[in-house]
Write an enzyme that holds these catalytic residues in place. Structure first.
Site, PDB file in Angstrom:
ATOM      1  N   HIS A 247      70.505  67.185  69.769  1.00 53.29           N
ATOM      2  CA  HIS A 247      70.687  66.099  68.812  1.00 53.29           C
ATOM      3  C   HIS A 247      72.061  66.216  68.156  1.00 53.29           C
ATOM      4  CE1 HIS A 247      66.565  64.275  68.592  1.00 53.29           C
ATOM      5  NE2 HIS A 247      66.325  65.392  69.236  1.00 53.29           N
TER       6      HIS A 247
ATOM      7  N   HIS B  68      69.391  70.848  66.955  1.00 54.71           N
ATOM      8  CA  HIS B  68      70.768  70.346  66.962  1.00 54.71           C
ATOM      9  C   HIS B  68      71.804  71.362  67.445  1.00 54.71           C
ATOM     10  CE1 HIS B  68      70.878  72.580  63.228  1.00 54.71           C
ATOM     11  NE2 HIS B  68      70.080  71.712  62.621  1.00 54.71           N
TER      12      HIS B  68
ATOM     13  N   GLU C 103      72.559  65.131  60.921  1.00 56.10           N
ATOM     14  CA  GLU C 103      71.764  66.295  61.289  1.00 56.10           C
ATOM     15  C   GLU C 103      71.598  67.133  60.025  1.00 56.10           C
ATOM     16  OE1 GLU C 103      70.227  66.510  64.012  1.00 56.10           O
ATOM     17  OE2 GLU C 103      71.302  65.004  65.183  1.00 56.10           O
TER      18      GLU C 103
ATOM     19  N   ASP D 254      74.341  58.489  61.866  1.00 55.04           N
ATOM     20  CA  ASP D 254      73.323  59.507  62.127  1.00 55.04           C
ATOM     21  C   ASP D 254      73.699  60.773  61.375  1.00 55.04           C
ATOM     22  OD1 ASP D 254      70.948  60.525  63.360  1.00 55.04           O
ATOM     23  OD2 ASP D 254      72.204  61.653  64.735  1.00 55.04           O
TER      24      ASP D 254
ATOM     25  N   ASP E 211      74.800  60.643  69.421  1.00 59.49           N
ATOM     26  CA  ASP E 211      73.657  59.776  69.110  1.00 59.49           C
ATOM     27  C   ASP E 211      74.095  58.409  68.594  1.00 59.49           C
ATOM     28  OD1 ASP E 211      71.969  61.737  69.939  1.00 59.49           O
ATOM     29  OD2 ASP E 211      71.099  62.182  67.981  1.00 59.49           O
TER      30      ASP E 211
ATOM     31  N   GLU F 167      64.260  76.918  63.826  1.00 61.93           N
ATOM     32  CA  GLU F 167      63.632  75.729  64.415  1.00 61.93           C
ATOM     33  C   GLU F 167      64.570  74.516  64.345  1.00 61.93           C
ATOM     34  OE1 GLU F 167      61.550  76.403  60.348  1.00 61.93           O
ATOM     35  OE2 GLU F 167      62.362  77.598  62.025  1.00 61.93           O
TER      36      GLU F 167
END
Length: 233
Positions: free
Chosen positions: A151, A58, A10, A8, A156, A53
């Protein structure tokens, strides 16, 4: 042995083509669908701002990432960890697209799409028309995601590893009965042991007692010719 990586990322935004960068990479190793405990995790300086945003998603700000390594500094280590094995990611084209952009910046080849395993596509095929986000799948499969308040890539991938196992059938590899052999073999966690058949043969006294019991029954089926012949063989 089947080795896979659950991965994963970010990022600072949604599109690497407009300058968005990777700020976190997490990957864990699976062997035969089971986590081995080997992990790769790094926070990166994106060399740019982090929009508010994105921070709301995260939790990372530009200030928090200042002084972290740049992707160019960790590219070799990252490629060494993922090697040439399949990569499982939820909405994998998103992660592959960002990693490809980072790899091109440092003169490396993009990731081979043949390695891509998209768990989101697998979930949509299995549960068409239903919510298939990672949170939705955790709820569906009873995976505890109560710690997932933002997140975080490392959390995750740990959740996704459990979800992926369920998507692949939820059966622990290495635990099955082999039925092809004439001699029964039990296989547990890759260790095979032969089982010697032990037929139960009644003694003469036991057979006589059984016959005496049958004679007390009215028209016992077991004294008809087919059964009598079978017991005399």
């Amino acid at each position: 042995m089947m080795r896979q990586l659950v991965l994963d990322t970010e990022t600072t935004g949604l599109d690497p083509a407009t300058g968005d960068r990777v700020i976190e990479i997490a990957a864990i190793e699976l062997v035969n669908l089971i986590p081995t405990g080997q992990t790769y995790h790094v926070l990166l300086d994106p060399e740019r701002d982090v929009p508010e945003e994105s921070t709301r998603i995260h939790g990372f700000t530009a200030e928090m990432l200042r002084g972290k390594p740049k992707f160019a500094e960790v590219a070799g280590e990252f490629l060494g960890f993922i090697a040439g094995d399949p990569i499982v990611a939820h909405n994998a084209p998103f992660d592959f697209g960002f990693l490809d952009a980072e790899l091109r910046r440092v003169g490396q080849a993009p990731l081979d799409r043949a390695r891509m395993v998209d768990s989101l596509a697998l979930a949509k095929k299995r549960f068409p028309g239903m919510p298939n986000s990672l949170d939705a799948l955790c709820r569906r499969f009873g995976v505890d995601n109560s710690m997932r308040t933002s997140h975080n890539a490392l959390l995750d991938v740990k959740l996704l590893a459990q979800v992926y196992l369920e998507l692949m059938g939820g059966k622990q590899p290495g635990l099955h009965l082999a039925t092809a052999s004439r001699t029964p073999v039990v296989q547990v966690a890759g260790l095979a042991r032969e089982r010697t058949p032990r037929p139960i043969v009644p003694s003469a006294a036991e057979q006589e007692a059984h016959l005496a019991f049958l004679k007390r029954l009215k028209e016992p089926l077991w004294l008809t010719p087919p059964f009598v012949e079978a017991t005399q063989q």
